[in-house]
Design an enzyme around this catalytic site. Structure first.
Site: not given
Length: 245
Positions: A151, A155
């Site tokens: 992952d 952000k």
């Protein structure tokens, strides 16, 4: 769990503070998601895991005892739905593989398919990878540790959740044998840069790239459906291989 084969994103638990030995639980780099289990996936968990699964309750493992032989050992963290790991196990019967994944559908699917394919050189942890590295893998036991498409937490405020951090790399360094390899791959340029930056600041590793920081995709890393789709869309993929020194 990786994003291989266009499955939901996941990776393993991560600690943000570079602490010694058994650190307290820190920020996780994965989010547990619910989801329906297919009949085959449930079969994998119910019928196959008792034979091919490993647990933290077993304590530190002995690969010779588990696999009944002495062979090179590859550990993959976050195998997603398991297609890539199964392909590797089938293609390299002379090598033993241990996969680590927290999401039940992926674990169940891989176990079901591995059992039906008659695979004998594969074992699975359905556990937090940080705990497996701390509690189950003896020092210097692993020949190659793989982290494919974790992952990326794109952000900036979530970058602390990325698994590639100093505390994680210290664990990897401990379990790798001398000259053992850490192989990472990502399709996010920013995460690739992050990996390089953190590795540069982490002692005990040497980049194997002959030019620059990245290596061409090795033939032994299967091309996933997710990656093939990304290539069609013009997405880049970056492989990094470091040697333990």
């Amino acid at each position: 769990m990786s994003r291989n084969e266009q499955q939901p994103i996941s990776a393993e638990a991560d600690h943000l503070n570079d602490v010694e030995q058994r650190p307290k639980r820190g920020v996780r780099s994965y989010v547990l998601r619910g989801g329906r289990m297919t009949q085959a996936q449930q079969r994998g968990l119910d019928e196959v895991f008792p034979r091919m699964g490993l647990t933290l309750a077993q304590g530190p493992i002995d690969p010779v005892e588990i696999f009944g032989r002495r062979a090179p050992l590859v550990v993959e963290i976050g195998f997603g739905m398991g297609g890539s790991l199964l392909e590797q196990a089938l293609a390299h019967p002379q090598t033993d593989f241990i996969g680590i994944e927290v999401h039940p559908p992926g674990v169940g699917k891989l176990l079901d398919e591995a059992d039906k394919a008659g695979v004998e050189n594969l074992r699975i942890y359905r556990e937090d990878a940080m705990q497996v590295l701390d509690e189950a893998l003896p020092a210097g036991m692993v020949d190659t540790l793989q982290l494919f498409f974790p992952d990326p937490w794109p952000k900036k405020k979530h970058h602390k959740r990325r698994i590639v951090q100093p505390a994680f790399l210290a664990r990897v360094h401990r379990v790798l044998r001398p000259e053992g390899r850490l192989h990472m791959a990502t399709d996010w340029a920013n995460y690739a840069e992050h990996m390089v930056a953190v590795m540069h600041e982490t002692p005990g590793f040497e980049n194997t790239a002959e030019q620059g920081d990245f290596v061409p995709r090795p033939a032994f890393r299967p091309l996933t459906k997710f990656e093939t789709r990304g290539e069609r869309l013009g997405h880049g993929v970056w492989d990094l291989i470091y040697r333990r020194v």
